[in-house]
Motif scaffolding. Structure first.
Motif, mmCIF file in Angstrom:
data_model
loop_
_atom_site.group_PDB
_atom_site.id
_atom_site.type_symbol
_atom_site.label_atom_id
_atom_site.label_comp_id
_atom_site.label_asym_id
_atom_site.label_seq_id
_atom_site.Cartn_x
_atom_site.Cartn_y
_atom_site.Cartn_z
ATOM 1 N N LYS A 187 -5.377 -5.625 3.628
ATOM 2 C CA LYS A 187 -6.141 -4.425 3.259
ATOM 3 C C LYS A 187 -7.162 -4.735 2.173
ATOM 4 N N SER A 199 -5.785 3.880 -4.038
ATOM 5 C CA SER A 199 -6.034 2.477 -3.714
ATOM 6 C C SER A 199 -7.307 1.865 -4.288
ATOM 7 N N ASP A 255 -0.232 -0.772 -4.768
ATOM 8 C CA ASP A 255 -1.497 -0.266 -5.321
ATOM 9 C C ASP A 255 -1.378 1.097 -5.972
ATOM 10 N N ASN A 256 -0.379 1.854 -5.575
ATOM 11 C CA ASN A 256 -0.161 3.183 -6.183
ATOM 12 C C ASN A 256 1.204 3.691 -5.725
ATOM 13 N N HIS A 296 1.405 2.621 4.148
ATOM 14 C CA HIS A 296 0.314 3.600 4.264
ATOM 15 C C HIS A 296 0.291 4.183 5.681
ATOM 16 N N ASP A 304 0.835 -1.198 0.000
ATOM 17 C CA ASP A 304 0.000 0.000 0.000
ATOM 18 C C ASP A 304 0.872 1.253 0.000
ATOM 19 N N ASP A 305 0.906 1.959 -1.118
ATOM 20 C CA ASP A 305 1.682 3.206 -1.260
ATOM 21 C C ASP A 305 3.195 2.976 -1.311
HETATM 22 CA CA CA Z 1 -2.542 3.005 -1.523
#
Ligand code: CA
Ligand code: NG6
Length: 507
Positions: free
Chosen positions: A125, A72, A320-321, A268, A32-33
């Motif tokens: 997540k 996300s 995710d990003n 995140h 995540d991130d």
């Molecule tokens: Ca994210």
């Protein structure tokens, strides 16, 4: 796919006089991130991620890999469904009480695996909504992951900065005491409940923007929540909790084909690594959370090894990003970054139409099957569903945006995607070959995080092979190419592209 049948001789099962070949397991690990520059596999010497790097070094390491979106929910929506998220107006950053974004009868990667005889799990997540929009957290929350193809799910509903701050296992809040029911509201606080604004003295982590509603474990969150004390997660234990669930799932399913979606919550915000990792990176909580995420990958790998599953398991690792340093908490991420470039030198980051928003780490590893390789082919998470369909011999009937690039993912071909529409907070950009076209959008250059979001006054064209940093706009120099790309982009996004769209407000 012939090769795995031949190479997986050890997993051939003999039954009823017939030879049956065990299907390969598939694991998708989605951080995540986590930025392109956050893993040492791409050469940054600032944070060490040896376990993630192993997948990159022994597998296929992609340099031109994309998440479909710079945030996300839309990004995960594309991975799960094989559809461009900008075709679904609800695919934007969801609050913790949002209804399930994916329709129960929609085609999903999990459903496909299930229909092919796989046992499926989503752990970690989620951020795709759960329930019907009017959730009672004290009852089984439906529909959720289990209703769109996951046999087992153990999740955080949204993000670690959003309420409800509880684990939801197969739709049930874990450890809930019915005498202390949970209530959640994203509009207004519950009477008498402390918030970051009314009780700043209760905070052990401070907010920079947003994140000033309910306080849980001394950390202010997005959204209001009351009750459920016995069920509240402990932020520092989240990594251990989820990897424990992952190990249970692997052990229980080692004898049948499985599909596992493992959503890492790091890095995140709020970044709350276990004390074992505090100080590990020298970059404060963000770097330490990345070291912890790397540890999780190592634990997963070791467990597969222990269970003798590595030769029959395809592992995909991505994020995710893109990355962000200041995403709303004062955790010194900016101050302690030093020479570290989370986006690996690409412009922008999370929320951005520039490459930093969607260009992500991406590795495919399958012991004995993938050979060490660096691939410059353009690949996207959108294409996983169709490519895995090809791997397991599933005939996809639905009309998807996802395409089959199995040979590219396995490092056997370099013919990746030719074109791709990228999305960031409702806005879109278009990659074709070595070029990226970004249409003009209103709004400021940077958002609250300080990331450049890619709002430019006019159409911009970049040759990202020659100039990956995207500072040199060649729209005038290559006017004809720009026109061609514009018309293709408008055709692809017809009915969805809006010139006047402004990115969602961060709050
Ligand atoms: Ca994210
Ligand atoms: C934003 C949050 C940010 C993060 C993001 C979702 C504020 C000011 N910012 O609205 O902290 O939670 O949403 O991130 O509240 S994502 O990676 O799940 O898309």
């Amino acid at each position: 796919m012939k090769t795995w049948i031949l190479c997986s001789a050890t997993t051939i099962l003999y039954g009823c006089g017939q030879r049956e070949v065990q299907k390969p397991n598939v694991i998708v690990i989605l951080a995540d991130d986590l930025g392109y520059g956050d893993v040492s596999a791409y050469g940054s010497g600032t944070i060490h991620t040896p376990n993630i790097d192993l997948l990159a070094k022994e597998g296929v390491c992609f340099t031109n890999a994309y998440a479909t979106s710079a945030t996300s929910t839309p990004s995960r929506y594309a991975l799960m469904t094989g559809m461009y998220p900008w075709k679904n107006k609800d695919a934007k950053i969801l609050p913790g009480d949002a209804p399930l974004l994916i329709k129960e009868d929609q085609f999903t990667i999990a459903r496909m695996m299930q229909q092919s005889g796989y046992t499926t799990a989503a752990i970690g997540k989620w951020h795709l909504g759960m329930g019907n929009g009017n959730v009672d957290w004290n009852e089984t929350v439906r529909p959720g992951a289990n209703e769109i193809g996951y046999d087992y799910s153990c999740l955080i509903a949204a993000t670690n900065d959003r309420v409800p701050t509880v684990y939801v296992e197969n739709g049930n809040v874990v450890g809930l005491d019915k005498n202390d029911p949970i209530e959640v509201d994203y509009e207004k606080n519950f009477e008498g409940e402390p918030t970051a604004l009314t009780h700043p003295e209760m905070l052990r982590m401070h907010w920079a923007h947003g994140h000033n509603n309910s306080i849980v474990n001394g950390i202010p969150r997005i959204g209001y929540m009351k009750g459920g004390k016995s069920a509240l997660w402990k932020d520092e234990d989240m990594a251990d909790y989820f990897i424990g669930k992952v190990k249970n799932f692997l052990a229980e399913n080692k004898k049948r084909p499985f599909f596992l979606y493992y959503g890492l919550h790091q890095p995140h915000v709020p970044r709350t690594p276990n004390p074992r990792f505090v100080g590990a990176s020298g970059m404060g909580p963000r770097g330490d959370a990345i070291v912890e995420a790397d540890w999780c990958v190592g634990e997963l790998y070791a467990e597969l090894d222990k269970l003798g599953l590595l030769e029959n398991t395809l592992i995909i690792f991505s994020s995710d990003n893109g990355p962000v340093l200041n995403d709303g908490y004062k955790d010194m991420a900016v101050e302690l970054a030093g020479k570290h470039k989370p986006a690996g030198g690409f412009r922008g980051g999370k929320y951005s139409l520039f490459e930093g928003g969607t260009r992500v780490p991406f590795f495919v590893y399958w012991k004995g099957e993938t050979r060490p390789k660096v691939s410059d082919a353009i690949v996207c998470q959108l294409d996983l569903i169709s490519s895995i369909a090809a791997l397991i011999g599933y005939d996809v009937k639905e009309k998807l945006d996802s395409r089959n690039f199995l040979d590219v993912f396995l490092g056997k071909s370099d013919e990746g995607r030719e074109e791709l529409v990228l999305e960031a907070q409702g806005r879109m950009a278009y990659r074709n070959g070595d070029y990226v076209m970004i249409p003009p959008y209103k709004g400021s250059e940077r958002n609250l995080t300080g990331n450049e979001v890619g709002n430019l006054p006019d159409f911009a064209l970049f040759n990202i092979k020659e100039e990956p940093e995207q500072y040199c706009n060649i729209a005038d120099k290559e006017a004809q190419r720009l026109e061609e790309m514009k018309s293709r982009f408008f055709a692809l996004t017809k009915g969805f592209y809006r010139a006047d769209v402004e990115e969602e407000e961060l709050k």
